[in-house]
Write an enzyme that holds these catalytic residues in place. Structure first.
Site, PDB file in Angstrom:
ATOM      1  N   SER A   1      -3.294  -3.780   0.620  1.00  0.00           N
ATOM      2  CA  SER A   1      -2.271  -4.254   0.118  1.00  0.00           C
ATOM      3  C   SER A   1      -2.528  -5.914   1.032  1.00  0.00           C
ATOM      4  CB  SER A   1      -1.705  -3.906   1.602  1.00  0.00           C
ATOM      5  OG  SER A   1      -0.466  -4.284   1.918  1.00  0.00           O
TER       6      SER A   1
ATOM      7  N   GLN B   1      -7.219  -0.894   5.310  1.00  0.00           N
ATOM      8  CA  GLN B   1      -7.695  -1.814   6.667  1.00  0.00           C
ATOM      9  C   GLN B   1      -8.757  -1.549   6.426  1.00  0.00           C
ATOM     10  OE1 GLN B   1      -5.859  -2.261   9.354  1.00  0.00           O
ATOM     11  NE2 GLN B   1      -4.193  -1.548   9.314  1.00  0.00           N
TER      12      GLN B   1
ATOM     13  N   THR C   1       9.670  -7.021 -13.295  1.00  0.00           N
ATOM     14  CA  THR C   1       8.695  -7.872 -13.208  1.00  0.00           C
ATOM     15  C   THR C   1       8.147  -8.569 -11.706  1.00  0.00           C
ATOM     16  OG1 THR C   1      11.167  -9.022 -14.386  1.00  0.00           O
ATOM     17  CG2 THR C   1       9.652 -10.397 -13.253  1.00  0.00           C
TER      18      THR C   1
ATOM     19  N   CYS D   1       4.671   1.936  12.119  1.00  0.00           N
ATOM     20  CA  CYS D   1       5.222   3.064  10.730  1.00  0.00           C
ATOM     21  C   CYS D   1       5.504   3.630  12.076  1.00  0.00           C
ATOM     22  CB  CYS D   1       4.421   3.577   9.706  1.00  0.00           C
ATOM     23  SG  CYS D   1       3.594   1.875   9.185  1.00  0.00           S
TER      24      CYS D   1
ATOM     25  N   ALA E   1       0.713  -1.537  -0.223  1.00  0.00           N
ATOM     26  CA  ALA E   1       0.230   0.103   0.096  1.00  0.00           C
ATOM     27  C   ALA E   1       1.072   1.375  -0.260  1.00  0.00           C
ATOM     28  CB  ALA E   1      -0.996   0.267   1.715  1.00  0.00           C
ATOM     29  N   THR E   2       2.191   1.395   0.661  1.00  0.00           N
ATOM     30  CA  THR E   2       2.874   2.478   0.718  1.00  0.00           C
ATOM     31  C   THR E   2       3.515   3.358  -0.879  1.00  0.00           C
ATOM     32  OG1 THR E   2       3.962   1.551   2.760  1.00  0.00           O
ATOM     33  CG2 THR E   2       5.172   3.684   1.337  1.00  0.00           C
TER      34      THR E   2
ATOM     35  N   ASN F   1      -6.157   3.661  10.313  1.00  0.00           N
ATOM     36  CA  ASN F   1      -5.370   2.339  10.666  1.00  0.00           C
ATOM     37  C   ASN F   1      -4.971   2.158  12.271  1.00  0.00           C
ATOM     38  OD1 ASN F   1      -3.841   4.957   9.847  1.00  0.00           O
ATOM     39  ND2 ASN F   1      -2.440   3.569  11.096  1.00  0.00           N
TER      40      ASN F   1
ATOM     41  N   HIS G   1      -0.551  -8.224   3.066  1.00  0.00           N
ATOM     42  CA  HIS G   1      -0.031  -8.372   4.212  1.00  0.00           C
ATOM     43  C   HIS G   1      -1.473  -8.184   5.485  1.00  0.00           C
ATOM     44  CE1 HIS G   1       1.897  -4.905   6.452  1.00  0.00           C
ATOM     45  NE2 HIS G   1       1.775  -4.573   5.273  1.00  0.00           N
TER      46      HIS G   1
END
Ligand SMILES: *Cc1c(COP(=O)(O)O)cnc(C)c1O
Length: 392
Positions: free
Chosen positions: A202, A182, A243, A329, A74-75, A154, A204
């Site tokens: 994202s 989120q 790739t 973060c 997501a970043t 978040n 994860h």
């Protein structure tokens, strides 16, 4: 059998679902082709797997498969959205509207763009973490190229009025971007109803592997265009070269499909844990739930424990409970959470916050234990706290 520490930090990251890992494994050792290789079966197999994942990820958010651009997370997606739009309008007046409680992936990118000449409006939030829709509408000007508002916060789980913001964006023909990291996979997310041009999320955070994410880029009504930030082999229609991370993308796709299936049941189950936890915490004196009056994600509880501070609680908790004071973060810093500060909470309350976040593998026993543990730990900490002893 309980295992310690109990993991209640699912907003920082989630365990990879074992069904996701199983789906990924053949793509490391057997189907290891480059998805861009057009001349042989290894490439075709990899490309087919990427297309399946695009369908699975698109289905989770109500998009078309061709509207999914895979990234590293997501970043990167937030960076691509914000910088990609700014570059498109380079030279002309540029103005972006965002909110003070956004994730750093958005805020720090906005700060960087500000240094390069983009004008940014940072909207305030109220004590419930909500923006004022009239203030948003009033902030729009002829130079506004983007509205960036997260789907859900978040730290607090507070859900923003995305459909209403989308309607305002549509009315003024301004592109709308949301960081839904989120929300996606946890609550229903539909990019079309929301009127979104761009959306970041994202893998994860929804039981997929780390290192995979997506940016939804709308193809029509409105068609979102942006300038690539990573150039090279021209993969993904030149929007994001490099790739493709085929195993990661396969895992992300599988994780999205599993979330779509499990969402109604999972949201209810985690919401019940959250409510049980909050009801119990509120029986402890001087505890407040942050963002409580807002509609919130089912899996997050953000509580402030009066007369204590986050770091002393975290170091007392960490053998038993894996929780955090805010986002991963920004943890490690002693400053009170900028999200809670923006919600106009007093410094002492912002400094006393703990975020508990449940997930797919959270059990009833774990919640029961966490409640007992927190109750005792808070009592002990306060017995040793001069501030608590001297309170009036
Ligand atoms: C975790 C998170 C991000 C960053 O996602 P990564 O995939 O770890 O880069 C961005 N925004 C929000 C709201 C998040 O919770």
């Amino acid at each position: 059998m309980l295992q310690f520490p109990i993991y209640l930090d699912n907003c920082a990251t989630t365990a990879c679902d074992t069904r996701v890992v199983e789906a990924m494994l053949p793509y490391f050792t057997q189907y290891y082709g480059n998805a861009s290789s057009r001349s042989h079966a290894f490439g075709w197999k990899a490309q087919a797997a990427v297309e399946t994942a695009q369908q699975q990820v698109a289905a989770l958010i109500g998009a078309e498969p061709g509207e999914i651009i895979f990234t590293s997370g997501a970043t990167e997606s937030c960076n691509l959205a914000l910088r990609g739009i700014c570059d498109l309008y380079a030279g002309t007046g540029r103005h972006i509207i965002t909110v003070k409680t956004e994730h750093k992936a958005v805020l720090d990118t906005c700060r960087a763009l500000e240094k390069k000449g983009t004008e940014i409006t940072y909207l305030d939030v109220d004590v419930n973490g909500q923006i004022s829709l009239p203030a948003l509408e009033a902030a729009i000007k002829s130079t506004t190229i983007l509205i960036a508002v997260m789907w859900a916060n978040n730290e607090t789980g507070v859900i923003l009025p995305i459909n209403e913001i989308g309607a305002i964006a549509r009315k003024h023909q301004v592109l709308f971007f949301s960081d839904a990291t989120q929300a996606a996979g946890k609550v229903p997310v539909n990019v079309k109803t929301a009127g979104l041009g761009l959306m970041a999320f994202s893998s994860h955070k929804l039981y997929g592997p780390k290192g995979a994410g997506a940016l939804y880029v709308s193809r029509k009504n409105p068609r979102a265009r942006l300038i690539a930030q990573i150039t090279g082999g021209g993969q993904q229609e030149q929007i994001r070269s490099g790739t493709l991370n085929v195993p990661g993308i396969v895992g992300f796709g599988k994780a999205a499909a599993l979330c779509r299936e499990a969402m109604p049941e999972e949201a209810l189950r985690l919401g019940a844990f959250r409510d049980q936890l909050e009801t119990a915490l509120l029986t402890i004196p001087d505890v407040a739930i942050n963002g409580a009056a807002s509609e919130r994600l089912p899996q997050i509880c953000n509580a402030s424990f009066g007369y204590l501070n986050s770091n002393e609680m975290l170091s007392t908790f960490n053998k038993d409970l894996a929780v955090s004071s805010g986002s991963a973060c920004t943890s490690g810093s002693l400053d009170p959470s900028y999200v809670l500060k923006a919600m106009q909470l007093p410094d002492a309350r912002a400094k006393a916050a703990i975020r508990f976040s449940c997930g797919r593998y959270t059990t009833a026993e774990e919640i029961d234990h966490a409640i007992r543990f927190v109750r005792e730990a808070i009592h002990t900490l306060r017995m040793n706290s001069p501030a608590w002893q001297l309170r009036d």
